[in-house]
Write an enzyme that holds these catalytic residues in place. Structure first.
Site, PDB file in Angstrom:
ATOM      1  N   LYS A 163       0.126  26.280  10.982  1.00 53.73           N
ATOM      2  CA  LYS A 163       0.028  27.287   9.977  1.00 53.73           C
ATOM      3  C   LYS A 163      -1.567  27.850  10.127  1.00 53.73           C
ATOM      4  CE  LYS A 163       2.197  29.126   6.205  1.00 53.73           C
ATOM      5  NZ  LYS A 163       3.719  29.550   6.071  1.00 53.73           N
ATOM      6  N   VAL A 180      13.239  38.691  -8.477  1.00 50.28           N
ATOM      7  CA  VAL A 180      14.096  39.402  -7.449  1.00 50.28           C
ATOM      8  C   VAL A 180      13.701  40.393  -6.781  1.00 50.28           C
ATOM      9  CG1 VAL A 180      16.133  39.255  -9.328  1.00 50.28           C
ATOM     10  CG2 VAL A 180      14.396  40.908  -9.628  1.00 50.28           C
ATOM     11  N   VAL A 236      14.212  37.643  -1.575  1.00 49.16           N
ATOM     12  CA  VAL A 236      15.186  36.692  -1.355  1.00 49.16           C
ATOM     13  C   VAL A 236      15.820  36.500  -2.483  1.00 49.16           C
ATOM     14  CG1 VAL A 236      15.247  34.115  -1.318  1.00 49.16           C
ATOM     15  CG2 VAL A 236      13.439  35.192   0.058  1.00 49.16           C
TER      16      VAL A 236
HETATM   17  P1  NAD Z   1       8.931  39.123  -2.759  1.00 52.18           P
HETATM   18  O1  NAD Z   1       7.444  39.374  -2.910  1.00 52.18           O
HETATM   19  O2  NAD Z   1       9.828  40.047  -2.085  1.00 52.18           O
HETATM   20  O3  NAD Z   1       9.410  38.741  -4.178  1.00 52.18           O
HETATM   21  C1  NAD Z   1       8.918  37.832  -4.992  1.00 52.18           C
HETATM   22  C2  NAD Z   1       9.323  38.548  -6.487  1.00 52.18           C
HETATM   23  O4  NAD Z   1       8.858  37.742  -7.269  1.00 52.18           O
HETATM   24  C3  NAD Z   1       8.667  39.936  -6.655  1.00 52.18           C
HETATM   25  O5  NAD Z   1       9.756  40.556  -7.386  1.00 52.18           O
HETATM   26  C4  NAD Z   1       7.867  39.832  -7.883  1.00 52.18           C
HETATM   27  O6  NAD Z   1       7.500  40.689  -8.625  1.00 52.18           O
HETATM   28  C5  NAD Z   1       8.420  38.381  -8.713  1.00 52.18           C
HETATM   29  N1  NAD Z   1       7.359  37.387  -9.087  1.00 52.18           N
HETATM   30  C6  NAD Z   1       6.044  37.213  -8.906  1.00 52.18           C
HETATM   31  N2  NAD Z   1       5.624  36.205  -9.919  1.00 52.18           N
HETATM   32  C7  NAD Z   1       6.464  35.917 -10.864  1.00 52.18           C
HETATM   33  C8  NAD Z   1       6.391  35.344 -12.111  1.00 52.18           C
HETATM   34  N3  NAD Z   1       5.500  34.487 -12.680  1.00 52.18           N
HETATM   35  N4  NAD Z   1       7.742  35.417 -12.765  1.00 52.18           N
HETATM   36  C9  NAD Z   1       8.827  36.072 -12.349  1.00 52.18           C
HETATM   37  N5  NAD Z   1       8.794  36.852 -11.161  1.00 52.18           N
HETATM   38  C10 NAD Z   1       7.666  36.843 -10.371  1.00 52.18           C
HETATM   39  O7  NAD Z   1       8.920  37.728  -1.941  1.00 52.18           O
HETATM   40  P2  NAD Z   1      10.127  36.863  -1.182  1.00 52.18           P
HETATM   41  O8  NAD Z   1      10.014  37.315   0.350  1.00 52.18           O
HETATM   42  O9  NAD Z   1      11.444  37.259  -2.044  1.00 52.18           O
HETATM   43  O10 NAD Z   1       9.840  35.455  -1.257  1.00 52.18           O
HETATM   44  C11 NAD Z   1      10.006  34.805  -2.725  1.00 52.18           C
HETATM   45  C12 NAD Z   1       9.720  33.311  -2.613  1.00 52.18           C
HETATM   46  O11 NAD Z   1      10.527  32.959  -1.411  1.00 52.18           O
HETATM   47  C13 NAD Z   1       8.317  33.107  -2.129  1.00 52.18           C
HETATM   48  O12 NAD Z   1       8.002  31.984  -2.732  1.00 52.18           O
HETATM   49  C14 NAD Z   1       8.340  32.918  -0.467  1.00 52.18           C
HETATM   50  O13 NAD Z   1       7.468  32.123  -0.179  1.00 52.18           O
HETATM   51  C15 NAD Z   1       9.672  32.244  -0.564  1.00 52.18           C
HETATM   52  N6  NAD Z   1      10.221  32.244   0.895  1.00 52.18           N
HETATM   53  C16 NAD Z   1      10.491  33.720   1.363  1.00 52.18           C
HETATM   54  C17 NAD Z   1      11.181  33.640   2.680  1.00 52.18           C
HETATM   55  C18 NAD Z   1      11.579  35.061   3.159  1.00 52.18           C
HETATM   56  O14 NAD Z   1      12.469  35.123   4.067  1.00 52.18           O
HETATM   57  N7  NAD Z   1      11.259  36.150   2.669  1.00 52.18           N
HETATM   58  C19 NAD Z   1      11.544  32.456   3.480  1.00 52.18           C
HETATM   59  C20 NAD Z   1      11.098  31.375   2.735  1.00 52.18           C
HETATM   60  C21 NAD Z   1      10.550  31.226   1.654  1.00 52.18           C
END
Ligand code: NAD
Length: 351
Positions: free
Chosen positions: A79, A176, A179
């Protein structure tokens, strides 16, 4: 100082890059390359100190080793962090960073993470081949991540209720974004009663309008009675405060680092709540960028992510047989793969 931390955490190489011309300050941590080159995203944040950036990259790179190994990928864990204000990110800075990645000779392959995106990877690709997640690649991995989480969640449902069918089950999705919204849609498609919660009220309102989902206030989400709680927002949401509040049978979601501390896996088990490790369920993202690296198609990546269901089933069975948490079973599986590869590499017949 870096050396002391490296020997304690098993890191192979930690490199600190500085470029005076662009103001670049970056750290690349390569944790383990036994199974293959290390792959992991570059996180860009205004860390308050060099030590804070170092701590983050050491922790994140180690987690990537386990995620790749448990996903049956021939990749190691690495990383990188860039210590910068996201509003001051420039093409020159990212190009200088790309040249530094190139100097690592392919032991570290980078991709997107917090505050770095496809456009940045395109700039890096102008300087090195050791980058995935570019616009010429397989595109946004999030829908594949959602699918993998869904398959893992179904395995948890099967272990708890005797059938993987989510029809009629109540599932609360926290977060929401990319993911969580994909997961909520899949659950809805398969007949689950979905409730959504997000600090972005417009995001939950839009889903409520489109699908009729119930919405839950962020402050009430942990106490919301449900069958499955699916954290898909931020890390650390299962902690000393929330473990006693949870009113669910299963915690299964896509967020990274759902547990505040490792001990919370046991705390959930003590409450008879089944917790499937986040790094097993959300490996679809890594599987997609790994497919880009090896030249596989998006269809193949999706098929590999679907296998997260069977992998989760196997780990649940192993955890039962060995009387440990599923997190411990997953860690053991990952370590066994690494140790077997290491033994193979050092055996006389392989020389
Ligand atoms: P994203 O930024 O698209 O969505 C995150 C959502 O969480 C947003 O809508 C945000 O408003 C909401 N949020 C933030 N803080 C919050 C809280 N305290 N309570 C409720 N909602 C809250 O991100 P993503 O790509 O959907 O990723 C979400 C999680 O999944 C992260 O932890 C990320 O590291 C993990 N992840 C994502 C992927 C990927 O392919 N995108 C892969 C592996 C892991």
């Amino acid at each position: 100082m870096v050396h002391g931390k490296m020997s304690a955490s098993g890191h192979e190489q930690v490199t600190h890059f500085v470029d005076d011309e662009t103001g670049l300050e970056a750290i690349v941590a390569i944790h383990d390359t036994t199974l293959g080159p290390s792959l992991g995203g570059t996180r860009l944040l205004p860390y308050e100190s060099h030590d804070a950036a170092l701590r983050d990259v050491m922790r994140l790179s180690r987690a990537m080793t386990y995620k790749a190994a448990a996903a049956d990928l021939d990749l190691g864990g690495g990383k990188a962090v860039i210590r910068a204000d996201p509003t001051e990110k420039t093409e020159d800075l990212m190009a200088a960073y790309g040249r530094m990645i190139d100097r690592l000779g392919g032991y570290y392959i980078t991709s997107v993470d917090v505050n770095t995106g496809v456009a940045d990877m395109d700039v890096i690709a102008g300087e090195t081949d050791h980058v995935v997640g570019t616009s010429a690649g397989l595109g946004d991995p999030s829908p594949i991540t959602s699918r993998g989480v869904f398959e893992g969640l179904r395995a948890c449902v099967e272990a708890t209720y005797g059938t993987p069918d989510v029809d009629g089950l109540s599932v609360v999705v926290q977060g929401v974004g990319k993911v969580g919204s994909g997961l909520a849609e899949l659950l809805d498609e398969h007949g689950a009663e979905v409730a959504v919660s997000d600090i972005d009220e417009e995001a939950t309102a839009a889903l409520a309008r489109e699908y009729g989902f119930e919405t839950v206030a962020p402050s009430a989400v942990y106490e919301q009675p449900c069958d499955v709680f699916a954290p898909c927002a931020i890390g650390g949401v299962v902690n000393d405060e929330t473990v006693p509040q949870l009113e669910c049978d299963i915690v299964a979601g896509g967020a990274n680092n759902i547990l505040d501390e490792r001990a919370h896996a046991q705390a959930l088990r003590d409450r008879d709540i089944l917790y499937a490790p986040d790094y097993v369920l959300n490996a679809g993202g890594l599987i997609t960028v790994a497919a880009e690296h090896t030249g596989d198609t998006r269809e193949q990546a999706l098929a590999d992510a679907m296998a997260i269901g069977d992998r989760t089933r196997t780990l649940i069975e192993r955890a039962d047989a060995e009387d440990v948490t599923i997190l411990e079973a997953a860690d053991r599986y990952a370590l066994e793969r690494i140790e077997a590869a290491r033994a193979e590499a050092t055996s006389p017949s392989s020389r």
